[in-house]
Motif scaffolding. Structure first.
Motif, PDB file in Angstrom:
ATOM      1  N   THR A  36       0.820  -1.208   0.000  1.00 55.81           N
ATOM      2  CA  THR A  36       0.000   0.000   0.000  1.00 55.81           C
ATOM      3  C   THR A  36       0.856   1.261   0.000  1.00 55.81           C
ATOM      4  OG1 THR A  36      -1.732  -1.195   1.167  1.00 55.81           O
ATOM      5  CG2 THR A  36      -1.861   1.205   1.215  1.00 55.81           C
ATOM      6  N   GLY A  38      -5.507  -1.093  -0.168  1.00 57.77           N
ATOM      7  CA  GLY A  38      -5.482   0.161   0.593  1.00 57.77           C
ATOM      8  C   GLY A  38      -6.687   1.052   0.375  1.00 57.77           C
ATOM      9  N   HIS A  56       0.798  12.168   1.735  1.00 55.38           N
ATOM     10  CA  HIS A  56      -0.631  12.057   2.055  1.00 55.38           C
ATOM     11  C   HIS A  56      -0.958  10.832   2.898  1.00 55.38           C
ATOM     12  CE1 HIS A  56      -1.094   8.992  -1.057  1.00 55.38           C
ATOM     13  NE2 HIS A  56      -0.514   9.784  -1.909  1.00 55.38           N
ATOM     14  N   ILE A  57       0.007   9.973   3.124  1.00 53.15           N
ATOM     15  CA  ILE A  57      -0.251   8.806   3.966  1.00 53.15           C
ATOM     16  C   ILE A  57      -0.104   9.202   5.435  1.00 53.15           C
ATOM     17  CG2 ILE A  57       0.524   6.480   4.551  1.00 53.15           C
ATOM     18  CD1 ILE A  57       1.398   6.117   1.674  1.00 53.15           C
ATOM     19  N   PRO A 108      10.441   7.097  -2.248  1.00 55.50           N
ATOM     20  CA  PRO A 108       9.748   8.121  -1.457  1.00 55.50           C
ATOM     21  C   PRO A 108       8.454   7.611  -0.825  1.00 55.50           C
ATOM     22  CG  PRO A 108      10.368   8.987  -3.611  1.00 55.50           C
ATOM     23  CD  PRO A 108      10.619   7.507  -3.646  1.00 55.50           C
ATOM     24  N   LEU A 109       8.157   8.153   0.325  1.00 53.02           N
ATOM     25  CA  LEU A 109       6.902   7.870   1.013  1.00 53.02           C
ATOM     26  C   LEU A 109       5.992   9.080   0.816  1.00 53.02           C
ATOM     27  CD1 LEU A 109       5.494   5.821   2.980  1.00 53.02           C
ATOM     28  CD2 LEU A 109       6.299   7.293   4.824  1.00 53.02           C
ATOM     29  N   PRO A 110       4.809   8.880   0.211  1.00 50.65           N
ATOM     30  CA  PRO A 110       3.942  10.033  -0.057  1.00 50.65           C
ATOM     31  C   PRO A 110       3.499  10.741   1.222  1.00 50.65           C
ATOM     32  CG  PRO A 110       3.202   8.110  -1.299  1.00 50.65           C
ATOM     33  CD  PRO A 110       4.240   7.636  -0.322  1.00 50.65           C
ATOM     34  N   ARG A 124       4.028   1.576  -0.695  1.00 52.17           N
ATOM     35  CA  ARG A 124       4.913   1.503  -1.858  1.00 52.17           C
ATOM     36  C   ARG A 124       6.322   2.068  -1.645  1.00 52.17           C
ATOM     37  NH1 ARG A 124       4.709  -2.008  -3.363  1.00 52.17           N
ATOM     38  NH2 ARG A 124       5.426  -1.693  -5.475  1.00 52.17           N
ATOM     39  N   TYR A 157      -7.630   5.222   0.213  1.00 46.82           N
ATOM     40  CA  TYR A 157      -7.074   6.578   0.197  1.00 46.82           C
ATOM     41  C   TYR A 157      -7.818   7.497   1.151  1.00 46.82           C
ATOM     42  CZ  TYR A 157      -3.937   5.955  -3.733  1.00 46.82           C
ATOM     43  OH  TYR A 157      -2.905   5.584  -4.541  1.00 46.82           O
ATOM     44  N   PHE A 158      -9.100   7.228   1.288  1.00 44.76           N
ATOM     45  CA  PHE A 158      -9.930   8.198   2.020  1.00 44.76           C
ATOM     46  C   PHE A 158     -10.803   7.497   3.075  1.00 44.76           C
ATOM     47  CE2 PHE A 158      -9.371   9.698  -2.363  1.00 44.76           C
ATOM     48  CZ  PHE A 158      -8.582  10.802  -2.104  1.00 44.76           C
ATOM     49  N   ASP A 174       8.683  12.847   0.042  1.00 50.37           N
ATOM     50  CA  ASP A 174       7.776  12.978  -1.094  1.00 50.37           C
ATOM     51  C   ASP A 174       8.304  14.094  -2.005  1.00 50.37           C
ATOM     52  OD1 ASP A 174       5.639  13.745  -2.764  1.00 50.37           O
ATOM     53  OD2 ASP A 174       4.169  13.065  -1.308  1.00 50.37           O
ATOM     54  N   PRO A 175       8.599  13.778  -3.261  1.00 51.19           N
ATOM     55  CA  PRO A 175       9.206  14.785  -4.132  1.00 51.19           C
ATOM     56  C   PRO A 175       8.199  15.702  -4.819  1.00 51.19           C
ATOM     57  CG  PRO A 175       9.054  12.697  -5.282  1.00 51.19           C
ATOM     58  CD  PRO A 175       8.485  12.477  -3.899  1.00 51.19           C
ATOM     59  N   THR A 176       6.905  15.486  -4.563  1.00 50.24           N
ATOM     60  CA  THR A 176       5.886  16.187  -5.361  1.00 50.24           C
ATOM     61  C   THR A 176       6.159  17.675  -5.510  1.00 50.24           C
ATOM     62  OG1 THR A 176       4.274  14.574  -4.587  1.00 50.24           O
ATOM     63  CG2 THR A 176       3.403  16.564  -5.629  1.00 50.24           C
ATOM     64  N   HIS A 177       6.454  18.342  -4.413  1.00 51.38           N
ATOM     65  CA  HIS A 177       6.614  19.786  -4.511  1.00 51.38           C
ATOM     66  C   HIS A 177       8.073  20.220  -4.329  1.00 51.38           C
ATOM     67  CE1 HIS A 177       2.375  20.110  -4.881  1.00 51.38           C
ATOM     68  NE2 HIS A 177       2.155  19.563  -3.716  1.00 51.38           N
TER      69      HIS A 177
END
Lengths: 480, 480, 480, 480
Positions: C68, C477, C81-82, C77-79, C70, C479-480, C107-110
């Motif tokens: 889940t 998993g 949002h988790i 990376p670990l997001p 990942r 998400y919400f 988390d590399p998103t930003h």
């Protein structure tokens, strides 16, 4: 100009520019700062654009005026979307290491209502890496002191202020901790240790000394370095403007020294002399440890390829005009040192005006980073900015949640208790957002702002008011 | 006051307030607006706080001055973090349905560099639901026209402007499309149809008519409704201020009517009269269709529990002082209608000043939503705001990427081509961010702003300049 | 059950469960852990759900299986949002203080493409506050050592590994630093100091000891605490499965001890005995310092209202079956201690299975925080989970960017080099995502996984395969 | 291969693959689809990877299996961070215009708790531009019908279902609206009109026909196009598996036709024949309008440089095995058409398996966009995927908030009511996450899945179970 390998960015707290030149300077030895000034480009007419601490550092780090970043009180959040020196350095692969604090209230946008980060205004700014914590709570230093065997209070204990009680309980007496364990010493020790093991790679560090910020107590021997009798007495001047009555309408700065309740009217001349001497002693202590930092840089052989920047967040009235602290529109509160030593930059002095917002563009440019359009200052060089460059210093005299002494004295909301000082062409205008009259000073003849010329020179007031309005319109912020 | 069941928010484009009262009003029949005015609370001294379209709508929808939202040109992005009427309504479970446009350049923060949303400034504002598209491109209406058999150009075709060519190619001639298929008719048809099937639940709609905005061409019979000879000639006045020379330094508004290249100096008095008559004809067409909307509301039995708000984004110079369009600091550009009909509100007129930024707080409050602290206007009631409430109208005379006629005429950067009009106590001050002198008008005696009193009354200029500066300081924005 | 005032969450690294019971336990004194076990609820059949370090800690802190979250390699990376334990504690106003590391790749998103945070996988997890850094780089400890006068390398120096060279250069010799200055001692000192000044308010701390993780070198006297001759020899077993050939196809774990190149086949029995003894010595050192932590808790009078949780991220093969490290599907790699001492919980042992993902729900629930639906474990109580609760342990045997020894040996992509161990009803199935045959072990009779029963018991393999598939489907998993 | 200028992506709803070939195909004329098939690359073994509508479209648009995107019910939010075709096209400057719906429940992360977007699962997917709305509510079409003079209910009215009442109230009778005004006709008209005015620039459009999805009612003459007597009777087969009892445990699909309460056991053979004939009539109507779309493309001269993709979201049981709808693990529910006509692609048939998740990579690649690593399908070419490519079809038989007929029949939580069909090498395995036995079908001999071979062939069940587990392990999702 070669790109420096390292960045050492030193920020003092509440350090007046005139400690380096003039009568005050004459009574305190600051050999290391003086030596560094010889090697640096020194900006003699440098000002913060905002007071007090948190907001002034927000401007320093973001290169934005407070009218743009809107973090106007200690405790007003700074939005994460505003770029700053640390985020800019990240764009060129550099991590700005923080030894000390930035006094940033975090952006609450994505915080849970219960998030403890909402409770402290002394968080690190976005993008910076806090290596040694020296926030207001001072946990790390407290832990160190306890580790050294001192009987110090817990961080949140009700008797926390005994940490700053002079050993003998007497104003001007030595601090409870020895000089080798003071906050200033501890921060320096830690900075040197942590940077020393990282020196194999280029590094970027911001070191922020809390001193000579109150509480006014210094460890031995710094507490007695300066003889109170030798210190000049505070500047005197007109206090007819309603600013003064409002300022004195209620006690303030209760933490100025151990046991002080904030009522400045009770201060005797002797006490004032002691406080000023203690302030100078703390400045000298900082000077000593900056010397250690610079010596270490020399010792590791990286002095020549490190950009060293030294400035302060704002000044301190120190009793001038009967005022203390920095939330005033006068020069003593905004005029601070700025010295930059960098490869290829050369030494000398720049007398043209410069502003704290100019540092972010200057630093980012020096390290090859794009200067974001959101930054509102200009890159500083040895040429200096144009001589007529204006200096604008903002302040919110009211309180974050309203109801402060200014609001009460003026029967006004917090937004009507804002003031702006605007200095250009040798004159300083002070404009109030409420209905208070403006002030006007001839800063060459009267750097202490002792004589208010506004009533006698309405033309100049009108001209500067119009220029200030235009300046603010031209400097409206950019989001993108 | 009971909470209304529905919201019908109608925004006209480039509609002057004096079409409803005075000499202009006398030569155009607007029966539906007049009837609606009788039933409404009418604000007779209402102004936009910004020009032109995109920025004025940004202020209208966010309740922020342009100095705060910083969307100052058609095409400057509006940050998503700024709350607006649509996001506010969402917080009380309401979806604001858009029939028309909001002229919003989207926040690029999380857009890919190639994202096509970056290419258009006429997107819908965050939080609104576009039901019937009427952006500048007008795809939906074009598709409708083609569906009706008209020979219309493709949306991106090089001959797109032939859509607005009068049938006979002559200024003042009838439009290529019939009245039943005009943009105004189409939008009304669609709005009624879409709302009619949603009427079983409470609804919230924003309907934005592009007219009487240029191009100045009207379908028959509206094109000939008003006799050009009957229309008052434009106001004359002093044009000595450098604003005028800069304005005329290069052609502008080339799309004002089919074939016009933007050089206003070539317009003959006869042409001017025709344009003004066409403008009034377009206004009458809008009036007709607003009547249909209000009749439908009556017919479905929801007139009594619907809040209906009618206003315009800004005015139009219409040749007054030799100027066209709305990017001017004069009253004809900022003074617009505002009428509100709502359960429990009562009818009447309010002569105290009101501003476009007051609408967002007023609407959100009416529907039980919290008014965000970021909004800078005040809630409007039948009591009106205090009589000395200032009106501030901002404008960026330069261009988004610089190099416009003002920049060239004044040899200045775009940020120095900003201006602010400030009206309070019967006087309108115009302050320029560059070095141009201020203007001053006595608006009771001279609503056309024909005579500039600044040179003769420096005291009033100084006083208003100081007040404007204070106003702007007090209204610095809040992020949180 | 009363809510605890404080949280002390201790995580060891690479600490096998059988150090507390059985033959290995017999040759190392761990008095403090044993004493703590007496006071705690001990879970004797507790397992990590993922190996190695970063991924296992991601599961420990997020309560999610690796399928889940990942984050399957050190460096994935670990997001953000988790949700995790730290973000969950924030929702009830608690800040989780980190003394040590979480091995989280951000988390590399930003993040800007050049952001230095992209370069290290040992960052702190979102929401946690790093008080004392003990990442792989170990800057803080290095700085401390240098401050104590040790000749240690710079953090990024090419000769960094000499930090872990035994004084005499001989395997099993004492470390270059004294016991009072070891990483374990330093972390304990710092933790006690920092918590001690914060004890006036409820606190939450996570303390992560790197030991007994390699490099296998211990300071005197711990280096010689255990006599190599007394240590049981590694477990022997069948190595016919292609897993073994692939494992041995190339050198690995080159940093296991100073000078070791990763080729395990070169290890002599004597070396193996020394390594195992050193491992036990390091474990004993950790035990000693945990004793200090617990004593301090007692001394400040908060032992009774502090929830103390002790576990490890995963085990260590320690030469069993010829394997080293933890990236194997066998019990020695996944079976770890778990002990919980909390107000009202009681002492005792739970023999039912439990998993690392059960801790996040357990801790959040204990402190009154809502357990996010994204968490996949179950709350642990003294009743234990049902006896047939499955244990699923995932691992990616390939490398983050492919091309590792398993990919080469099996001529497969990284995604085909995944394996899952699944233990239920006394059997452990190992399923491979490639075409390798499954393994099957009878864990009661053969906890060392020495004898693979798969070929002889296809029915059980089929049944467990089906159950594993169902388990994974049920635990997809949210998400919400 | 040249890059196409335009994209026309047509998605039918509930359209079985066997309408184009076999006995069903023989009784309905679909001339346009057949002609298009001749010109296209046709994938004869194409399957959705998920049912029902919203989840299947989530997979279609994101290229992810449901085990990864986790939008498993109509109404489970799809996270914004998952890339899709629309966001991918934006990265190359293309806007995907939506004519129809995507059935996406929006990501609630940044929505206010009261936001009305939380109330509908039929929103448009992130990054797409909804031009013509055809959501479940059907406001636009309703508005059109009312505009045409039909007496239709309001969108939220309690008698809404009368919109689908046959004129004569009899099953199989003509719809209340004429063929020229049907949903299918309206969508086609609007699509052509809107694209026609945009054709001057490259365009990308997704057109989604709701038909032949229920309610089963068609406008004249389509309602009587197919003689019920001519339609093959539904496939018969074994219904011993507990799936069937659970399916029939409670009424479902109450909206299948006007007046139907969802109890399928009450359907008479005659009714079933009428429903199947109506379904085919609706398919023929869709065929007719697709012909119009393709003709228009021809007429504007862009047929040769437009990539046209035609597929369906899933199939329909249509009474086969006694089942209706698509939430079943059988072929009739997953097998759908896929045809691609594109410059340089050539015509022909591909018999190798292909999956809905393969479309996103295929389309993005065709338009020069990078295929995100998060997408789990493969690019389709005329070569076809390898013959042993597995097809995995997931479904959640339970309900979003639990308590559905499967949960009750099986006395299980919703997560235990998941099933997966897995087809490879001519066999279809159905695995249940609960304790139900698996099913096994020989799809060449028995495409209707009439005979369950599982009990007789445990080896194949075991082998495919193992392969499915491996497949799922290899296809675990990637965040970055």
């Amino acid at each position: 100009v070669p790109m420096p390998r390292n960045l050492l960015f030193i920020v003092l707290d509440q350090f007046r520019a005139d400690l380096l030149t003039g009568p005050m300077a004459d009574c305190v030895p600051l050999p290391n700062l003086r030596r560094f000034a010889q090697q640096s480009l020194s900006f003699t007419n440098h000002h913060t654009v905002m007071v007090p601490c948190g907001p002034s550092r927000a401007s320093l780090l973001t290169g934005q005026y407070a009218m743009t970043h809107r973090s106007v009180h200690n405790g007003t959040p700074l939005p994460d979307h505003i770029p700053n020196i640390a985020t800019g350095l990240r764009s060129v692969g550099r991590e700005l290491l923080l030894f000390g604090y930035t006094d940033t209230q975090p952006d609450p946008t994505h915080l849970h209502p219960n998030d403890p980060a909402r409770r402290s205004y002394t968080g690190p700014i976005k993008g910076i890496t806090e290596v040694v914590e020296m926030r207001e709570e001072g946990w790390a230093w407290l832990a160190h002191l306890r580790g050294q065997g001192y009987d110090v209070p817990d961080a949140d204990a009700s008797d926390f202020d005994r940490l700053y009680r002079p050993k003998d309980g007497v104003l001007g007496g030595p601090a409870l901790y020895e000089a080798k364990d003071s906050d200033t010493a501890y921060l320096t020790d830690q900075t040197i240790r942590h940077l020393d093991v990282r020196k194999a790679r280029p590094w970027s560090a911001m070191v922020t000394y809390i001193r000579p910020h109150p509480p006014f107590v210094a460890p031995s021997p710094w507490h007695s370095l300066v003889d109170p009798k030798s210190v000049p007495t505070p500047a005197q001047g007109s206090t007819a403007h309603p600013f003064f009555a409002a300022y004195h309408a209620a006690p303030s700065s209760s933490g100025m020294f151990w046991g002080f309740d904030g009522d400045h009217s009770t201060l005797t001349p002797a006490q004032i002399a002691i406080i000023r001497a203690t302030y100078l002693g703390l400045a000298a202590e900082v000077d000593y440890h900056i010397g250690r930092l610079l010596d270490w840089l020399e010792a590791i052989g990286q002095a020549d390829d490190t950009m060293v920047v030294l400035t302060a967040d704002h000044g301190e009235m120190l009793g001038d005009l009967g005022l203390w602290g920095k939330r005033t529109p006068f020069r003593a509160a905004s005029h601070v040192p700025l010295m930059i030593r960098a490869p290829g930059l050369g030494a000398g002095t720049v007398d043209a005006p410069s502003r704290s917002v100019d540092l972010a563009p200057t630093l980012l440019d020096a390290f090859g980073a794009r200067v974001p359009c959101q930054m509102q200052g200009q890159k500083l060089t040895s040429a200096g900015l144009p001589a007529d460059t204006p200096v604008m210093v903002e302040m919110d005299l009211g309180e974050m949640s309203g109801g402060g002494r200014f609001e009460r004295a003026w029967n006004a909301g917090a937004s009507a208790c804002r003031a702006v000082a605007f200095e250009t062409g040798g004159r300083r205008l002070v404009h109030f957002a409420g209905h208070q009259p403006s002030m006007l000073f001839d800063i060459a003849a009267d750097p202490d702002c002792a004589e208010d010329l506004a009533a006698n020179d309405p033309q100049t007031v009108a001209r500067l008011t119009s220029e200030l309005l235009s300046f603010r319109m031209r400097h409206a912020g950019s989001y993108f």
